[in-house]
Design a protein around this motif. Structure first.
Motif, mmCIF file in Angstrom:
data_model
loop_
_atom_site.group_PDB
_atom_site.id
_atom_site.type_symbol
_atom_site.label_atom_id
_atom_site.label_comp_id
_atom_site.label_asym_id
_atom_site.label_seq_id
_atom_site.Cartn_x
_atom_site.Cartn_y
_atom_site.Cartn_z
ATOM 1 N N LYS A 94 20.618 2.604 63.954
ATOM 2 C CA LYS A 94 20.303 1.164 63.999
ATOM 3 C C LYS A 94 19.904 0.669 62.618
ATOM 4 N N TRP A 95 20.111 -0.651 62.445
ATOM 5 C CA TRP A 95 19.606 -1.313 61.237
ATOM 6 C C TRP A 95 18.100 -1.158 61.265
ATOM 7 N N TYR A 96 17.540 -0.749 60.135
ATOM 8 C CA TYR A 96 16.140 -0.321 60.099
ATOM 9 C C TYR A 96 15.181 -1.374 60.657
ATOM 10 N N TRP A 97 15.471 -2.653 60.400
ATOM 11 C CA TRP A 97 14.507 -3.693 60.807
ATOM 12 C C TRP A 97 14.652 -4.075 62.270
ATOM 13 N N GLU A 98 15.616 -3.467 62.911
ATOM 14 C CA GLU A 98 15.731 -3.760 64.343
ATOM 15 C C GLU A 98 14.585 -3.099 65.110
ATOM 16 N N PRO A 99 14.379 -1.822 64.970
ATOM 17 C CA PRO A 99 13.227 -1.235 65.678
ATOM 18 C C PRO A 99 11.895 -1.638 65.033
ATOM 19 N N PHE A 100 11.915 -1.914 63.745
ATOM 20 C CA PHE A 100 10.644 -2.208 63.077
ATOM 21 C C PHE A 100 10.524 -3.698 62.737
ATOM 22 N N ALA A 101 10.944 -4.561 63.679
ATOM 23 C CA ALA A 101 10.924 -6.009 63.450
ATOM 24 C C ALA A 101 9.528 -6.482 63.062
ATOM 25 N N GLU A 102 8.511 -5.861 63.676
ATOM 26 C CA GLU A 102 7.141 -6.313 63.429
ATOM 27 C C GLU A 102 6.687 -6.033 61.992
ATOM 28 N N ALA A 103 7.401 -5.133 61.296
ATOM 29 C CA ALA A 103 6.990 -4.816 59.928
ATOM 30 C C ALA A 103 7.926 -5.452 58.908
ATOM 31 N N ARG A 104 8.989 -6.066 59.420
ATOM 32 C CA ARG A 104 10.053 -6.554 58.544
ATOM 33 C C ARG A 104 9.520 -7.527 57.502
#
Ligand code: ADP
Length: 796
Positions: free
Chosen positions: A41-51
């Motif tokens: 996955k695109w990294y900011w998909e699981p880590f949206a809260e840290a994007r």
């Protein structure tokens, strides 16, 4: 794998797509999200809260190739579905490809939440302690400022100290109060008596006494007091004074409440503090450990970073390129997996060697290549799999079926074990075919062997000489001809003085004529040069030498090869022939000259011939002619005999008779006495005429060569299977070195001695006759002591 085993969270992102390609369990643990939510996955998909906080930073890393790191950063992360505030230390580490472009980003992360929380707790505790100390100070101030009455009695109940509060209560000054007793300071008698009793008690018991008492205050009127009397002990442990504190409880009530509160608070804080202190100590220790761990981790992180970079590079190359690499490798490669050596990977070069196609892939080795079963190379392969030790093979024979025929081919190969997580999973084989070389070498070896065989058995002497002129090799025949061993050859250069080389005429050979010298100097081959080598015994060996130079790449002379044959016998025969011709011509000339003289005289006397004179001349001419005929006969005989062209007519006759008849002419001369010794009845079966010829020869020789010995003894003895007949004279005998040649054609022991006429054919013809009968012929002679010529005739 390194990534999996790393104690830190690792996530490898593709730099272009920011898709997570590889991550480890630790990373998942920190992320608090399932693997499938992140991987691919695109990294900011699981880590949206840290994007929002870190997207720019990550982009910068890709753009600039410089790492970004955050230290103990507070982060809100949705972990296991719950929002959590955590603290993390992380690095976005760029991973450049071989061109230096950022191809991957490694996210390294360590969670510090626990450490941060612990540090916060510690801060709280510090604050609490400060507060407590402050409280203490407040308490102390309060205490000193309280209207508590503080005082000290001596053992005589006199006040030795009174604080300002007490003095104020009494309405007295220090001066008029101190040193006075209770009564003197205005205490009522009951009150004074009470305290005096108490003082006595304390003096004995050394225990404090606490009590409550009500009495009037000078200013405040009647109030209730709480007092405590404490013993003051001296160095000996004895009570030397009593210290007392009396508190106005009336007001204390509220203070008490406050104090109780305060104390309670203090208590709890104290307790907490103790507990926290312990915790703190533990936490501190843990912190220390964690710090160390962190240090190690940091180190590891650095190494691992390097590792991962290399790994990544290798991975990139290997994972994708490995197979291609194997495929295109110019050497034959093959990878086996599992205990059955299943062919997992095999390149074209290997398939060509094995004469197989890709269908062998996936088959166990012995199934794919059944013909190689039993080859040592196969055992070695299994050994590598079983032991994990790499093995190399050198010119190992391997049976391979090529074009339907199984033949042995030869290979150099390397077997390397393949490991995964410490376990052997297979073996890699890199092989080079060396069949051509091995066969060429074998051919060479066979050739060499053949050559050696030839050299060992050939009738020519062969010597190979190094550039310095030293023999490096001498074959057995060379050793035999020269009478020295190969070692002696090796230590004797051709120009060594030990060689005594002569020309054919017996003069010493100058070095420039030496065949070896000529070859080494001129580089030209030599053919058939005859030289004489004088042996230590003095005997000469004649050799015919062929010699050729050995040349190197630059045509330089690197040595020479010399072959030679022993021509001593040939030379001897030649010599004898030459001698014979001169002897024969001389022998023939004598009767011819005599005949010629007789005939000339007869011619001259033709007209007035005296008959007796003519008769004498004719007799003389006849004798000469007979002699001539005799000579020509023996020449013709020898020729015929040498070709074996004479018939043998055997009869049985008495040998004594033959001896008697044959030598009448000698007996008639009256000079020699021929004595027959032995059985006069003895018979032999042979060609009587030929045996007579041998007998005449022996006796004539005895007369000719032993002229001073008048006794000739003939013996005839019956032996086992034969009859031995011998003729013995008492003449000068024959030298040992001549005896061995005496039966040879044309041989004459003393050819120069002109007093003996002959052609050197008599004994030769005799030997031929006896041999034709199957008998033996020989001579025993001691110089100065006569000779015995003998022969045997086998029984019929
Ligand atoms: P020829 O007598 O014609 O020379 P032979 O073959 O009969 O040839 O003898 C060979 C040589 O052997 C003689 O030249 C002589 O030197 C030697 N010889 C033969 N018989 C005797 C002998 N009884 N005693 C010594 N020398 C002998």
């Amino acid at each position: 794998m390194i990534v999996q085993a790393a104690p830190i969270g690792i996530c490898i992102l593709d730099a272009r797509t920011l898709k997570a390609e590889l991550l480890n369990d630790k990373f998942l643990e920190i992320a608090g999200k399932p693997k499938e939510a992140i991987i691919g996955k695109w990294y900011w998909e699981p880590f949206a809260e840290a994007r929002a906080g870190y997207e720019d930073a990550l982009n910068e890393v890709v753009r600039t190739g410089r790492p970004y790191s955050a230290n103990e950063t507070e982060l809100m992360l949705i972990r296991h579905g719950r929002e959590e505030i955590i603290f993390v230390t992380f690095v976005y580490a760029p991973v450049p490809d071989h061109e230096g472009k950022v191809s991957k980003v490694a996210v390294w992360v360590i969670e510090n939440t626990k450490q941060v929380q612990e540090r916060q707790l510690q801060n709280q505790l510090l604050k609490a302690r400060e507060l407590a100390e402050q409280q203490q100070r407040v308490y102390e101030t309060i205490t000193s400022a309280t209207p508590d009455l503080m005082y000290v009695f001596d053992l005589d109940y006199r006040f030795t100290y009174a604080n300002s509060a007490l003095l104020a209560m009494w309405g007295k000054t220090w001066e008029n109060a101190i040193g006075k007793n209770l009564l003197e300071n205005g205490y009522e008698p009951w009150h004074a008596a009470m305290h005096e009793r108490e003082i006595d008690q304390i003096r004995i018991t050394k225990q404090p006494i606490r009590g409550e008492v009500a009495f009037p205050h000078a200013v405040l009127g009647k109030r209730i007091y709480d007092y405590i009397l404490n013993p003051v002990l001296n160095a000996q442990g004895e009570v030397e004074a009593i210290a007392g504190t009396t508190r106005d409880i009336t007001e204390r009530k509220q203070w008490e409440e406050k104090l109780a509160q305060s104390a309670k608070e203090l208590q709890s804080i104290n307790e907490e503090m103790t507990a926290t202190n312990e915790e703190l100590a533990a936490a501190n220790e843990e912190l220390n450990l964690t710090n160390e761990e962190l240090g190690l981790l940091n180190d590891k992180l650095r190494y691992s970073n390097e590792d991962i970079r290399r790994l990544n590079l290798r991975l990139q190359e290997s994972e994708t390129d490995f197979k291609r690499l194997v495929q295109l490798a110019p050497v034959a490669m093959m990878v086996f997996r599992g205990p059955d050596m299943v062919i997992d990977l095999v390149n074209d070069a290997m398939l060509e060697i094995l004469s197989k196609d890709k269908s062998v892939i996936g088959k166990p080795l012995l199934e794919g290549l059944p013909e190689i079963k039993g080859a040592p190379a196969v055992d070695m392969l299994f050994e590598v799999f079983n032991t994990g030790k790499a093995l190399d093979g050198n010119e190992a024979p391997v049976p391979i079926n090529r074009d339907g025929k199984t033949e042995t081919y030869y290979f150099n190969f390397s077997y390397r074990p393949l490991f995964s997580e410490g376990r052997i999973i297979g073996v890699m084989d890199v092989a080079v075919e060396v069949t051509e070389q091995v066969l060429a070498r074998k051919r060479l070896e066979a050739n060499e062997q053949r050559l050696q065989g030839i050299l060992d058995t050939m009738a020519e002497g062969v010597v190979i000489v190094d550039p310095g002129g030293k023999p490096a090799y001498a074959n057995p025949m060379a050793q035999r001809i020269m009478g020295i061993s190969e070692d002696e050859f090796r230590n004797r250069e051709y120009n060594d003085e030990k060689w005594k080389i002569e020309r054919l005429d017996g003069s010493p050979m100058p070095m420039e004529e030496h065949p070896m010298h000529r070859v080494m100097q001129t580089g030209m081959p030599i053919f058939d040069q005859e030289i004489a080598v004088v042996m230590p015994s003095g005997e000469k060996t004649y050799i015919s030498v062929n010699a050729a130079p050995l040349t190197g790449n630059q045509q330089e002379i690197t040595g020479a090869i010399v072959s030679f044959t022993d021509v001593t016998n040939r030379r001897l025969v030649l010599q004898q022939k030459e001698d014979f011709i001169s002897v024969a011509s001389h022998e023939l000339k004598t009767p011819v000259t005599a005949l010629k003289a007789s005939l000339q005289l007869l011619e001259r006397m033709q007209n007035d011939a005296k008959p007796e004179m003519s008769a004498t001349l004719i007799t003389q001419a006849n004798r000469s002619l007979n002699k001539l005929t005799e000579l020509v006969d023996s020449l013709l005989n020898s020729n015929r005999i040498s070709q074996g062209r004479f018939p043998v007519h055997k009869t049985t006759f008495v040998i004594a008779n033959l001896v008697n008849d044959c030598c009448q002419h000698v007996r008639n001369a009256g000079v020699y006495n021929i004595r027959f010794e032995g059985d006069t009845e003895l018979t032999v079966t042979a060609d009587e005429q030929l045996i007579d010829q041998v007998m005449v020869n022996f006796i004539n020789n005895a007369v000719k060569y032993a002229p001073g010995s008048h006794e000739i003894i003939v013996t005839a003895v019956k032996e086992k299977g034969a009859t031995r007949i011998a003729v013995t004279d008492k003449g000068p005998g024959i030298a040992a070195d001549k005896v061995k040649h005496i039966f040879e054609r044309y041989y004459q022991a003393a050819p120069g001695a002109r007093q003996f006429n002959g052609l050197g054919l008599g004994l030769y013809i005799s030997a031929e006759i006896i041999h034709k009968h199957g008998g033996e012929i020989g001579v025993e002679s001691t110089p100065g002591n006569g000779s015995t010529f003998w022969f045997t005739i086998p029984d019929a």
